[in-house]
Design a protein around this motif. Sequence first.
Motif, PDB file in Angstrom:
ATOM      1  N   ALA A 120      -6.035  72.120   7.704  1.00  6.02           N
ATOM      2  CA  ALA A 120      -5.419  72.903   6.623  1.00  6.02           C
ATOM      3  C   ALA A 120      -3.921  73.043   6.850  1.00  6.02           C
ATOM      4  O   ALA A 120      -3.127  72.948   5.905  1.00  6.02           O
ATOM      5  CB  ALA A 120      -6.083  74.273   6.520  1.00  6.02           C
ATOM      6  N   VAL A 121      -3.515  73.267   8.094  1.00  7.47           N
ATOM      7  CA  VAL A 121      -2.089  73.397   8.401  1.00  7.47           C
ATOM      8  C   VAL A 121      -1.380  72.065   8.156  1.00  7.47           C
ATOM      9  O   VAL A 121      -0.310  72.023   7.540  1.00  7.47           O
ATOM     10  CB  VAL A 121      -1.870  73.895   9.844  1.00  7.47           C
ATOM     11  CG1 VAL A 121      -0.394  73.835  10.236  1.00  7.47           C
ATOM     12  CG2 VAL A 121      -2.404  75.316  10.002  1.00  7.47           C
ATOM     13  N   TYR A 122      -1.982  70.979   8.596  1.00 12.07           N
ATOM     14  CA  TYR A 122      -1.374  69.671   8.350  1.00 12.07           C
ATOM     15  C   TYR A 122      -1.328  69.354   6.857  1.00 12.07           C
ATOM     16  O   TYR A 122      -0.361  68.753   6.371  1.00 12.07           O
ATOM     17  CB  TYR A 122      -2.094  68.567   9.125  1.00 12.07           C
ATOM     18  CG  TYR A 122      -1.650  68.477  10.556  1.00 12.07           C
ATOM     19  CD1 TYR A 122      -0.339  68.149  10.884  1.00 12.07           C
ATOM     20  CD2 TYR A 122      -2.542  68.713  11.603  1.00 12.07           C
ATOM     21  CE1 TYR A 122       0.082  68.067  12.212  1.00 12.07           C
ATOM     22  CE2 TYR A 122      -2.130  68.640  12.923  1.00 12.07           C
ATOM     23  CZ  TYR A 122      -0.820  68.304  13.221  1.00 12.07           C
ATOM     24  OH  TYR A 122      -0.412  68.223  14.528  1.00 12.07           O
ATOM     25  N   THR A 129      -6.228  68.200  -1.567  1.00  7.18           N
ATOM     26  CA  THR A 129      -6.866  69.099  -2.521  1.00  7.18           C
ATOM     27  C   THR A 129      -8.046  69.851  -1.919  1.00  7.18           C
ATOM     28  O   THR A 129      -8.486  70.849  -2.479  1.00  7.18           O
ATOM     29  CB  THR A 129      -7.322  68.352  -3.790  1.00  7.18           C
ATOM     30  OG1 THR A 129      -8.248  67.330  -3.430  1.00  7.18           O
ATOM     31  CG2 THR A 129      -6.138  67.765  -4.529  1.00  7.18           C
ATOM     32  N   GLU A 130      -8.554  69.401  -0.788  1.00  6.45           N
ATOM     33  CA  GLU A 130      -9.595  70.154  -0.089  1.00  6.45           C
ATOM     34  C   GLU A 130      -9.024  71.426   0.529  1.00  6.45           C
ATOM     35  O   GLU A 130      -9.740  72.400   0.699  1.00  6.45           O
ATOM     36  CB  GLU A 130     -10.197  69.322   1.053  1.00  6.45           C
ATOM     37  CG  GLU A 130     -11.074  68.185   0.629  1.00  6.45           C
ATOM     38  CD  GLU A 130     -11.649  67.478   1.842  1.00  6.45           C
ATOM     39  OE1 GLU A 130     -12.082  68.164   2.802  1.00  6.45           O
ATOM     40  OE2 GLU A 130     -11.657  66.241   1.840  1.00  6.45           O
ATOM     41  N   TYR A 131      -7.756  71.407   0.872  1.00 10.57           N
ATOM     42  CA  TYR A 131      -7.145  72.486   1.644  1.00 10.57           C
ATOM     43  C   TYR A 131      -6.101  73.300   0.889  1.00 10.57           C
ATOM     44  O   TYR A 131      -5.838  74.442   1.252  1.00 10.57           O
ATOM     45  CB  TYR A 131      -6.514  71.922   2.919  1.00 10.57           C
ATOM     46  CG  TYR A 131      -7.519  71.272   3.828  1.00 10.57           C
ATOM     47  CD1 TYR A 131      -8.355  72.048   4.618  1.00 10.57           C
ATOM     48  CD2 TYR A 131      -7.644  69.893   3.884  1.00 10.57           C
ATOM     49  CE1 TYR A 131      -9.300  71.459   5.454  1.00 10.57           C
ATOM     50  CE2 TYR A 131      -8.581  69.293   4.725  1.00 10.57           C
ATOM     51  CZ  TYR A 131      -9.405  70.086   5.497  1.00 10.57           C
ATOM     52  OH  TYR A 131     -10.339  69.508   6.318  1.00 10.57           O
ATOM     53  N   ILE A 132      -5.485  72.724  -0.123  1.00  9.33           N
ATOM     54  CA  ILE A 132      -4.403  73.398  -0.844  1.00  9.33           C
ATOM     55  C   ILE A 132      -4.877  73.750  -2.249  1.00  9.33           C
ATOM     56  O   ILE A 132      -5.433  72.914  -2.953  1.00  9.33           O
ATOM     57  CB  ILE A 132      -3.142  72.499  -0.921  1.00  9.33           C
ATOM     58  CG1 ILE A 132      -2.705  72.066   0.479  1.00  9.33           C
ATOM     59  CG2 ILE A 132      -2.013  73.229  -1.652  1.00  9.33           C
ATOM     60  CD1 ILE A 132      -2.394  73.198   1.441  1.00  9.33           C
ATOM     61  N   ALA A 133      -4.643  75.006  -2.630  1.00  9.67           N
ATOM     62  CA  ALA A 133      -5.042  75.470  -3.958  1.00  9.67           C
ATOM     63  C   ALA A 133      -3.826  76.029  -4.688  1.00  9.67           C
ATOM     64  O   ALA A 133      -2.903  76.555  -4.066  1.00  9.67           O
ATOM     65  CB  ALA A 133      -6.112  76.551  -3.832  1.00  9.67           C
ATOM     66  N   ILE A 134      -3.856  75.904  -5.998  1.00  7.37           N
ATOM     67  CA  ILE A 134      -2.851  76.524  -6.863  1.00  7.37           C
ATOM     68  C   ILE A 134      -3.633  77.125  -8.021  1.00  7.37           C
ATOM     69  O   ILE A 134      -4.246  76.402  -8.805  1.00  7.37           O
ATOM     70  CB  ILE A 134      -1.831  75.497  -7.392  1.00  7.37           C
ATOM     71  CG1 ILE A 134      -1.137  74.781  -6.247  1.00  7.37           C
ATOM     72  CG2 ILE A 134      -0.814  76.189  -8.294  1.00  7.37           C
ATOM     73  CD1 ILE A 134      -0.285  73.599  -6.684  1.00  7.37           C
ATOM     74  N   ARG A 135      -3.643  78.452  -8.058  1.00  3.80           N
ATOM     75  CA  ARG A 135      -4.390  79.142  -9.112  1.00  3.80           C
ATOM     76  C   ARG A 135      -3.511  80.229  -9.713  1.00  3.80           C
ATOM     77  O   ARG A 135      -2.941  81.038  -8.981  1.00  3.80           O
ATOM     78  CB  ARG A 135      -5.664  79.769  -8.547  1.00  3.80           C
ATOM     79  CG  ARG A 135      -6.679  78.749  -8.078  1.00  3.80           C
ATOM     80  CD  ARG A 135      -8.044  79.368  -7.805  1.00  3.80           C
ATOM     81  NE  ARG A 135      -7.974  80.736  -7.335  1.00  3.80           N
ATOM     82  CZ  ARG A 135      -8.436  81.154  -6.157  1.00  3.80           C
ATOM     83  NH1 ARG A 135      -9.013  80.310  -5.339  1.00  3.80           N
ATOM     84  NH2 ARG A 135      -8.354  82.417  -5.821  1.00  3.80           N
ATOM     85  N   MET A 176       7.463  76.302  15.121  1.00  6.31           N
ATOM     86  CA  MET A 176       6.076  76.353  15.575  1.00  6.31           C
ATOM     87  C   MET A 176       5.389  75.021  15.286  1.00  6.31           C
ATOM     88  O   MET A 176       5.564  74.443  14.212  1.00  6.31           O
ATOM     89  CB  MET A 176       5.316  77.478  14.861  1.00  6.31           C
ATOM     90  CG  MET A 176       5.798  78.869  15.200  1.00  6.31           C
ATOM     91  SD  MET A 176       4.989  80.159  14.214  1.00  6.31           S
ATOM     92  CE  MET A 176       3.364  80.184  14.970  1.00  6.31           C
ATOM     93  N   SER A 177       4.620  74.549  16.243  1.00  2.00           N
ATOM     94  CA  SER A 177       3.822  73.348  16.012  1.00  2.00           C
ATOM     95  C   SER A 177       2.601  73.734  15.188  1.00  2.00           C
ATOM     96  O   SER A 177       2.267  74.920  15.055  1.00  2.00           O
ATOM     97  CB  SER A 177       3.373  72.745  17.343  1.00  2.00           C
ATOM     98  OG  SER A 177       2.424  73.599  17.969  1.00  2.00           O
ATOM     99  N   ALA A 178       1.924  72.747  14.639  1.00  2.00           N
ATOM    100  CA  ALA A 178       0.699  73.020  13.876  1.00  2.00           C
ATOM    101  C   ALA A 178      -0.319  73.744  14.760  1.00  2.00           C
ATOM    102  O   ALA A 178      -0.990  74.684  14.321  1.00  2.00           O
ATOM    103  CB  ALA A 178       0.120  71.724  13.332  1.00  2.00           C
ATOM    104  N   GLU A 179      -0.405  73.333  16.012  1.00  2.00           N
ATOM    105  CA  GLU A 179      -1.338  73.965  16.943  1.00  2.00           C
ATOM    106  C   GLU A 179      -0.974  75.425  17.204  1.00  2.00           C
ATOM    107  O   GLU A 179      -1.844  76.284  17.306  1.00  2.00           O
ATOM    108  CB  GLU A 179      -1.390  73.182  18.255  1.00  2.00           C
ATOM    109  CG  GLU A 179      -2.040  71.810  18.149  1.00  2.00           C
ATOM    110  CD  GLU A 179      -1.116  70.733  17.566  1.00  2.00           C
ATOM    111  OE1 GLU A 179       0.098  70.976  17.349  1.00  2.00           O
ATOM    112  OE2 GLU A 179      -1.636  69.626  17.301  1.00  2.00           O
ATOM    113  N   GLU A 180       0.331  75.721  17.295  1.00  2.00           N
ATOM    114  CA  GLU A 180       0.777  77.104  17.502  1.00  2.00           C
ATOM    115  C   GLU A 180       0.471  77.968  16.279  1.00  2.00           C
ATOM    116  O   GLU A 180       0.107  79.140  16.412  1.00  2.00           O
ATOM    117  CB  GLU A 180       2.279  77.146  17.809  1.00  2.00           C
ATOM    118  CG  GLU A 180       2.629  76.618  19.181  1.00  2.00           C
ATOM    119  CD  GLU A 180       4.124  76.477  19.392  1.00  2.00           C
ATOM    120  OE1 GLU A 180       4.569  76.773  20.523  1.00  2.00           O
ATOM    121  OE2 GLU A 180       4.853  76.094  18.452  1.00  2.00           O
ATOM    122  N   ILE A 181       0.597  77.379  15.102  1.00  2.00           N
ATOM    123  CA  ILE A 181       0.277  78.119  13.880  1.00  2.00           C
ATOM    124  C   ILE A 181      -1.206  78.478  13.872  1.00  2.00           C
ATOM    125  O   ILE A 181      -1.577  79.619  13.587  1.00  2.00           O
ATOM    126  CB  ILE A 181       0.677  77.311  12.627  1.00  2.00           C
ATOM    127  CG1 ILE A 181       2.204  77.174  12.560  1.00  2.00           C
ATOM    128  CG2 ILE A 181       0.126  77.965  11.359  1.00  2.00           C
ATOM    129  CD1 ILE A 181       2.714  76.198  11.514  1.00  2.00           C
TER     130      ILE A 181
END
Length: 112
Positions: free
Chosen positions: A57-59, A6-12, A41-46
């Motif tokens: 945030a990606v994870y 919830t720190e990184y993902i929002a739904i509004r 793509m890996s998380a690092e590549e993203i």
Amino acid sequence: MVPVITEYIAIRPGCNGGKPHIAGHRIKVQHVAVWHERLGMSAEEIVATYPTLSLPAVYAALAYYHSHRDEIDADIAADEKFVAEQKAKAGPSLVAEKLKRLHAQDDSVSPG
């Protein structure tokens, strides 16, 4: 305790079509899922491609995707269907048609 996601993902409502997205960004969870699952793509590549995103945030987006896979996959399929319908309505692009005509002219020219 607040779950990390919830720190990184929002739904509004009204933001990104009400779809889950990375907080503070217009990047939807489904975008991250497509980049990771379909494009490999890996998380690092993203993060390297979109440096305003953080690795956590990606994870978090990937964790959210895996927790809501059916819902996110349905959103991806709906978007792909919409794009296919719009392409079919629009017909071939003017550039594609012009290139096709140019290639046809090149093919009709006999050598020397």
